[in-house]
Design a protein around this motif. Structure first.
Motif, PDB file in Angstrom:
ATOM      1  N   LEU A 124     -11.031   1.266   8.947  1.00 38.46           N
ATOM      2  CA  LEU A 124     -10.563   0.477  11.062  1.00 38.46           C
ATOM      3  C   LEU A 124      -9.709  -0.905  11.118  1.00 38.46           C
ATOM      4  CD1 LEU A 124     -13.548   1.451  12.190  1.00 38.46           C
ATOM      5  CD2 LEU A 124     -11.437   2.432  12.549  1.00 38.46           C
ATOM      6  N   GLU A 125     -10.066  -1.470   9.470  1.00 37.30           N
ATOM      7  CA  GLU A 125      -9.340  -3.186  10.071  1.00 37.30           C
ATOM      8  C   GLU A 125      -7.800  -2.603   9.729  1.00 37.30           C
ATOM      9  OE1 GLU A 125     -10.178  -7.934   8.396  1.00 37.30           O
ATOM     10  OE2 GLU A 125     -11.508  -6.648   8.464  1.00 37.30           O
ATOM     11  N   HIS A 126      -7.741  -2.558   8.234  1.00 42.00           N
ATOM     12  CA  HIS A 126      -6.699  -2.133   8.035  1.00 42.00           C
ATOM     13  C   HIS A 126      -6.188  -1.297   8.795  1.00 42.00           C
ATOM     14  CE1 HIS A 126      -7.409  -5.676   5.007  1.00 42.00           C
ATOM     15  NE2 HIS A 126      -8.178  -5.228   5.224  1.00 42.00           N
ATOM     16  N   GLY A 127      -6.149  -0.394   8.782  1.00 38.94           N
ATOM     17  CA  GLY A 127      -5.032   0.852   9.997  1.00 38.94           C
ATOM     18  C   GLY A 127      -4.772   0.934  11.525  1.00 38.94           C
ATOM     19  N   ALA A 128      -6.111   1.330  12.455  1.00 38.02           N
ATOM     20  CA  ALA A 128      -5.702   1.646  13.522  1.00 38.02           C
ATOM     21  C   ALA A 128      -5.697  -0.048  14.106  1.00 38.02           C
ATOM     22  CB  ALA A 128      -7.180   2.477  14.468  1.00 38.02           C
ATOM     23  N   LEU A 129      -6.622  -1.373  13.359  1.00 33.74           N
ATOM     24  CA  LEU A 129      -6.525  -2.542  14.526  1.00 33.74           C
ATOM     25  C   LEU A 129      -5.915  -3.474  13.632  1.00 33.74           C
ATOM     26  CD1 LEU A 129     -10.416  -2.409  15.138  1.00 33.74           C
ATOM     27  CD2 LEU A 129      -9.238  -1.745  16.345  1.00 33.74           C
ATOM     28  N   ALA A 130      -5.274  -3.049  12.664  1.00 29.92           N
ATOM     29  CA  ALA A 130      -4.279  -3.890  11.878  1.00 29.92           C
ATOM     30  C   ALA A 130      -3.529  -4.514  12.712  1.00 29.92           C
ATOM     31  CB  ALA A 130      -3.320  -3.286  10.912  1.00 29.92           C
ATOM     32  N   GLY A 131      -3.313  -6.529  12.935  1.00 29.17           N
ATOM     33  CA  GLY A 131      -2.542  -6.731  13.655  1.00 29.17           C
ATOM     34  C   GLY A 131      -3.333  -7.727  14.588  1.00 29.17           C
ATOM     35  N   ILE A 132      -4.666  -7.302  14.394  1.00 23.88           N
ATOM     36  CA  ILE A 132      -5.466  -7.987  15.473  1.00 23.88           C
ATOM     37  C   ILE A 132      -5.472  -9.653  14.570  1.00 23.88           C
ATOM     38  CG2 ILE A 132      -7.779  -7.775  16.631  1.00 23.88           C
ATOM     39  CD1 ILE A 132      -8.285  -6.085  17.079  1.00 23.88           C
ATOM     40  N   ARG A 133      -5.243 -10.745  14.960  1.00 24.99           N
ATOM     41  CA  ARG A 133      -4.784 -11.607  14.515  1.00 24.99           C
ATOM     42  C   ARG A 133      -6.431 -12.937  14.669  1.00 24.99           C
ATOM     43  NH1 ARG A 133       0.552 -11.776  16.935  1.00 24.99           N
ATOM     44  NH2 ARG A 133      -0.464 -13.339  18.263  1.00 24.99           N
TER      45      ARG A 133
END
Length: 203
Positions: A124-133
């Motif tokens: 999830l963190e490196h896929g759909a949610l990638a880019g949340i800073r």
């Protein structure tokens, strides 16, 4: 007739006036956290392997199963991290290059369950949610996405994933939580964030 309309209006206004407080009923994390902590050796190993905070994993175990590896929910979520074989389980299998999905007995194995739960959080963190800073916002987004799906969360911001991530990055953690309270279709979403945070604070 007038009385009936008056009653209808009162009920309607009462329903619109405020959403149910996600912090009620209260939840005491002490016992579930204590039970979840017994799995820390596995949690730390899985967290290191997948780059996920062992504290977050332990908090999610406390909230999801209260530390019971044999728990199976009505919706067929299994084990310590309450993974559904046909959704999160299948997603992890696909990520690993395996076909099919895990069995219930596999997901009742604490080591396999925690490893697959950590893997799913990483996906999830490196896929759909990638880019949340923001780290805290990412934690909240992970928690909601783990339970209700990343798509459901992102669509509350935009139908375009990149635009949704941009909008999320404009928010503080508190503002993100308020957005979830006001906009997420699953009423349990903000409560889940709150419970996981309470569990982390209790460690």
């Amino acid at each position: 007739m007038k009385l009936r309309w008056f009653v209808f209006l009162v009920v309607l206004l009462a329903g619109c006036s405020s959403k149910q407080d996600y912090r009620k009923p209260d939840w005491n994390p002490e016992v579930p956290v204590k039970r979840a902590m017994q799995w820390m050796p596995i949690t730390e190993k899985a967290g290191a392997a997948w780059g996920v905070s062992p504290r977050l994993i332990t908090a999610m175990i406390a909230v999801e199963s209260g530390g019971n590896p044999d728990l199976v929910s009505k919706s067929n979520a299994v084990g310590l991290m309450q993974l559904k074989p046909s959704t999160a389980g299948r997603e992890v299998y696909r990520h690993m290059g395996w076909s099919g999905q895990p069995s219930t007995s596999e997901l009742k194995n604490p080591e396999r369950n925690i490893s697959m739960g950590a893997a799913y959080l990483s996906i999830l963190e490196h896929g759909a949610l990638a880019g949340i800073r923001d780290e805290k916002v990412m934690q909240y987004a992970l928690v909601v996405s783990y339970v209700n799906g990343a798509g459901a969360l992102l669509r509350t911001f935009s139908s375009d994933r990149s635009e949704a991530i941009e909008e999320i990055n404009d928010l503080s953690a508190d503002a993100f939580l308020k957005h979830v309270v006001d906009n997420h279709p699953a009423p349990q979403a903000p409560r889940y964030i709150w419970k996981v945070q309470k569990a982390m604070d209790a460690m």
